[in-house]
Design an enzyme around this catalytic site. Structure first.
Site, PDB file in Angstrom:
ATOM      1  N   GLY A 143     118.989 -15.900  22.857  1.00  8.81           N
ATOM      2  CA  GLY A 143     118.192 -16.676  22.051  1.00  8.81           C
ATOM      3  C   GLY A 143     118.840 -18.059  21.936  1.00  8.81           C
TER       4      GLY A 143
ATOM      5  N   SER B 269     124.420 -25.505  26.386  1.00  3.73           N
ATOM      6  CA  SER B 269     124.881 -24.119  26.139  1.00  3.73           C
ATOM      7  C   SER B 269     124.527 -23.771  24.613  1.00  3.73           C
ATOM      8  CB  SER B 269     126.438 -23.956  25.969  1.00  3.73           C
ATOM      9  OG  SER B 269     126.798 -22.947  25.248  1.00  3.73           O
TER      10      SER B 269
ATOM     11  N   HIS C   4     117.733 -22.682  29.349  1.00  2.74           N
ATOM     12  CA  HIS C   4     116.655 -21.561  29.196  1.00  2.74           C
ATOM     13  C   HIS C   4     115.498 -22.026  29.885  1.00  2.74           C
ATOM     14  CE1 HIS C   4     120.088 -20.338  26.107  1.00  2.74           C
ATOM     15  NE2 HIS C   4     119.982 -19.507  27.138  1.00  2.74           N
TER      16      HIS C   4
ATOM     17  N   ARG D 281     126.202 -22.343  22.448  1.00  2.00           N
ATOM     18  CA  ARG D 281     127.218 -22.684  21.655  1.00  2.00           C
ATOM     19  C   ARG D 281     127.351 -24.169  21.306  1.00  2.00           C
ATOM     20  NH1 ARG D 281     129.310 -18.290  24.254  1.00  2.00           N
ATOM     21  NH2 ARG D 281     130.270 -16.729  22.969  1.00  2.00           N
TER      22      ARG D 281
ATOM     23  N   LEU E  35     117.656 -20.924  22.361  1.00  2.00           N
ATOM     24  CA  LEU E  35     117.213 -21.299  23.457  1.00  2.00           C
ATOM     25  C   LEU E  35     117.383 -23.129  23.533  1.00  2.00           C
ATOM     26  CD1 LEU E  35     114.042 -19.596  24.194  1.00  2.00           C
ATOM     27  CD2 LEU E  35     116.284 -18.979  24.736  1.00  2.00           C
ATOM     28  N   HIS E  36     117.979 -23.534  24.717  1.00  2.12           N
ATOM     29  CA  HIS E  36     117.670 -24.964  25.091  1.00  2.12           C
ATOM     30  C   HIS E  36     117.070 -25.127  26.136  1.00  2.12           C
ATOM     31  CE1 HIS E  36     120.872 -23.754  27.911  1.00  2.12           C
ATOM     32  NE2 HIS E  36     121.598 -23.107  26.769  1.00  2.12           N
ATOM     33  N   LYS E  37     117.091 -26.496  26.945  1.00  2.00           N
ATOM     34  CA  LYS E  37     116.549 -26.907  28.005  1.00  2.00           C
ATOM     35  C   LYS E  37     116.891 -26.072  29.335  1.00  2.00           C
ATOM     36  CE  LYS E  37     115.212 -31.456  26.567  1.00  2.00           C
ATOM     37  NZ  LYS E  37     115.591 -33.006  26.679  1.00  2.00           N
TER      38      LYS E  37
ATOM     39  N   GLU F 219     123.518 -20.868  36.714  1.00  4.19           N
ATOM     40  CA  GLU F 219     124.871 -20.888  37.233  1.00  4.19           C
ATOM     41  C   GLU F 219     125.801 -21.462  36.272  1.00  4.19           C
ATOM     42  OE1 GLU F 219     124.448 -23.183  40.933  1.00  4.19           O
ATOM     43  OE2 GLU F 219     123.471 -21.299  41.931  1.00  4.19           O
TER      44      GLU F 219
END
EC number: 6.3.2.1
Length: 281
Positions: free
Chosen positions: A31, A187, A37, A189, A33-35, A150
């Site tokens: 979860g 990320s 993901h 975070r 989520l960002h670009k 990656e």
């Protein structure tokens, strides 16, 4: 958009799709989520008939209870982001009990040393937790292809190792790191950083780029010393580790050999938030 919280109902839907000959792509996430993901979701949609995205914060891969508590949980916002990509995506957002039943513990794996360095060295038990939840999710979703970024390169190799050892019929696909306009690796975070700190944190990528430049003329020991010096001058940054390693084995190197592929790996704390990155040499 279909959203499932129970694996049995999801399995029934996937079974129906498979009986009609459709291929299943899978993007496992925790979860927030960002670009990065979303790029995995786009990739899956382009290569499969059906795409499943899981949103599940896995407790067994956290060796720090405080980090687990602080991990962002933004299911409603995540679903809205997925809808903007495609309303055809299937979302699996289970409870811990639905994934683990009553036995919330990690299976023990032999990752043949891949889990003993870098992240594994600083986060004991982390990769057993990762291997456990990904194996469970693969068994639930039964995908043909699964997509991982990656940015967590060590994790990617470990998941490939787990799949090879367990003979699960899934093709694990690594996808390039997605960065913001300043170069900071995206990320979940990062959301805990202020805008100013995110701008400063782009320095991590700048260091890795310079490492790649130096790699052609300097040996890894010299480069590691240089990296440490750079972060000694950054009072608000704390370097946890830097390593140059073989891309296939993650064995840290002290000198280069022709014909081998290498990557540099780094972890830096900024305002107590742990940021990870890597770059192909």
């Amino acid at each position: 958009m279909e959203i499932y919280t129970q694996q049995e109902k999801l399995k029934n839907t996937i079974s129906t799709h498979k009986k009609s000959g459709k291929s299943i792509g899978f993007v496992p996430t925790m979860g927030a989520l960002h670009k990065g993901h979303l790029s995995l979701i786009y990739k899956s949609l382009s290569e499969n008939d059906v795409t499943v995205v899981s949103i599940f914060v896995n407790p067994t891969q956290f060796n720090n209870a405080e980090d687990l508590d602080k991990y962002p949980r933004t299911l409603e916002a995540d679903v809205e982001k997925i809808k903007k990509v495609s309303e055809e995506v299937i979302v699996y957002a289970p409870s811990v009990e639905d994934v683990y039943d009553k036995d919330v513990v990690s299976e023990k794996f032999n990752f043949e040393g891949l889990d003993k360095v870098m992240e594994g060295k600083f986060r004991p038990g982390h990769f057993d937790g990762v291997g456990t939840v990904v194996k469970k999710l693969f068994q639930i979703v039964t995908p043909d292809k699964a997509y991982f970024g990656e940015k967590d390169y060590q994790q990617l190799l470990i998941i490939k190792k787990m799949v090879a050892q367990t003979k699960l019929p899934v093709d694990v696909i690594g996808c390039p790191i997605v960065r913001d306009e300043r170069g900071l690796a995206l990320s979940s975070r990062n959301q805990r950083l202020s805008e100013g700190r995110r701008e400063e944190a782009a320095y991590i990528y700048q260091v890795l780029q310079e490492v790649r430049n130096q790699f052609s003329t300097k040996n890894p020991i010299e480069i590691e010393k240089w990296v440490k010096q750079q972060f000694e001058t950054k009072k608000d940054f704390e370097l946890e580790y830097f390593s140059i390693a073989e891309a296939d084995t993650l064995i840290e190197i002290t000198e280069k050999e022709s014909g081998k592929k290498y990557r540099s790996f780094i972890v830096v704390y900024v305002d107590g938030i742990r940021l990870i990155d890597n770059l192909e040499m």
